[in-house]
Design a protein around this motif. Structure first.
Motif, mmCIF file in Angstrom:
data_model
loop_
_atom_site.group_PDB
_atom_site.id
_atom_site.type_symbol
_atom_site.label_atom_id
_atom_site.label_comp_id
_atom_site.label_asym_id
_atom_site.label_seq_id
_atom_site.Cartn_x
_atom_site.Cartn_y
_atom_site.Cartn_z
ATOM 1 N N UNK A 60 -23.775 -17.938 22.758
ATOM 2 C CA UNK A 60 -24.023 -18.278 21.357
ATOM 3 C C UNK A 60 -24.784 -17.156 20.654
ATOM 4 N N UNK A 61 -24.305 -16.765 19.480
ATOM 5 C CA UNK A 61 -25.050 -15.857 18.615
ATOM 6 C C UNK A 61 -26.154 -16.638 17.905
ATOM 7 N N UNK A 62 -27.294 -16.008 17.599
ATOM 8 C CA UNK A 62 -28.362 -16.710 16.888
ATOM 9 C C UNK A 62 -27.875 -17.273 15.556
ATOM 10 N N UNK A 63 -28.147 -18.547 15.318
ATOM 11 C CA UNK A 63 -27.783 -19.189 14.062
ATOM 12 C C UNK A 63 -26.336 -19.607 13.955
ATOM 13 N N UNK A 64 -25.545 -19.350 14.964
ATOM 14 C CA UNK A 64 -24.113 -19.692 14.913
ATOM 15 C C UNK A 64 -23.917 -21.190 15.086
ATOM 16 N N UNK A 65 -22.802 -21.703 14.555
ATOM 17 C CA UNK A 65 -22.511 -23.134 14.690
ATOM 18 C C UNK A 65 -21.498 -23.412 15.802
ATOM 19 N N UNK A 66 -21.101 -22.360 16.519
ATOM 20 C CA UNK A 66 -20.236 -22.530 17.689
ATOM 21 C C UNK A 66 -20.398 -21.319 18.596
ATOM 22 N N UNK A 67 -19.927 -21.429 19.819
ATOM 23 C CA UNK A 67 -20.054 -20.315 20.750
ATOM 24 C C UNK A 67 -19.087 -19.195 20.370
ATOM 25 N N UNK A 68 -19.443 -17.963 20.760
ATOM 26 C CA UNK A 68 -18.576 -16.819 20.476
ATOM 27 C C UNK A 68 -17.774 -16.404 21.697
ATOM 28 N N UNK A 69 -18.186 -16.879 22.878
ATOM 29 C CA UNK A 69 -17.504 -16.528 24.111
ATOM 30 C C UNK A 69 -17.647 -17.680 25.093
ATOM 31 N N UNK A 70 -16.558 -17.983 25.807
ATOM 32 C CA UNK A 70 -16.572 -19.066 26.787
ATOM 33 C C UNK A 70 -16.140 -18.510 28.141
ATOM 34 N N UNK A 71 -16.953 -18.771 29.159
ATOM 35 C CA UNK A 71 -16.678 -18.325 30.522
ATOM 36 C C UNK A 71 -16.513 -19.566 31.386
ATOM 37 N N UNK A 72 -15.346 -19.714 32.015
ATOM 38 C CA UNK A 72 -15.003 -20.947 32.734
ATOM 39 C C UNK A 72 -14.771 -20.653 34.210
#
Length: 207
Positions: A60-72
């Protein structure tokens, strides 16, 4: 121990290793920007429902409303080699969840069919094998620095055998992984490789 409990124990083992590295800041990322989950669902437009994954890390970037990268991470504790179909199915799930914003790692205690190795290499999916404890021979004798060098070279040479041979035994740590054509022998080196691809997009861990 039944099959479900055995699988859950393996997943918990993988999660504990990942959580420890993220929390320590060892990966070079600010831990406060990383959110870890087990068995969380991610929406699939194709299904119009959620796909539940074993382990996930959201960046998550600071202040973002969703994640920017997902690692599964997909975890399988099989008694036979993982077929290519399982890795193909995992890739299909990743594509439905986030496309180019998702990265995947397939972790198992068993071996892989050679087709699974070829498919993962072509599609940018990391493969990891953690040998069962009963297939790891403990080294108790005194070793010189030269002995350690020779042992490290043996481990580098044995990774492919370890990934495809169900009965493989080792005197090492029992950790074998390949990703993007490179071999990894520790959790730290593997996850650092994943995270290095997004270091320009997320806040770094302050030193």
């Amino acid at each position: 121990m039944n099959t479900v409990a055995k699988g859950d124990r393996f997943e918990d083992k993988v999660f504990a290793n990942i959580k420890g590295l993220v929390s320590s800041g060892y990966l070079g990322l600010n831990p406060s920007c990383c959110r870890l989950f087990q068995n969380k669902g991610y929406y699939s437009k194709d299904r119009d429902s959620s796909i539940v994954v074993d382990i996930s890390i959201e960046i998550w970037m600071p202040g973002a409303n969703t994640w920017s990268m997902l690692w599964v991470c997909e975890c399988k504790d099989y008694s036979k080699p993982v077929p290519v179909d399982d890795v193909e199915e995992f890739k299909a799930k990743l594509n439905q969840m986030a496309g180019v914003n998702v990265k995947g790692l397939f972790a198992t205690s068993s071996a892989y069919q050679r087709g699974a190795l070829n498919y993962s290499r072509s599609n940018g999916i990391g493969l990891l094998r953690l040998l069962p404890d009963e297939q790891i021979d403990m080294v108790l004798y005194h070793m010189t620095p030269e002995d350690f060098k020779q042992l490290e070279q043996q481990r580098k040479n044995e990774y492919k055998r370890a990934l495809v041979n169900q009965a493989h035994r080792t005197e090492g740590a029992g950790f074998y992984s390949v990703y993007n054509g490179f071999v990894y022998h520790t959790w730290g080196s593997l996850l650092k490789s994943y995270m290095s691809e997004i270091k320009g997009e997320v806040p770094q861990q302050s030193v």
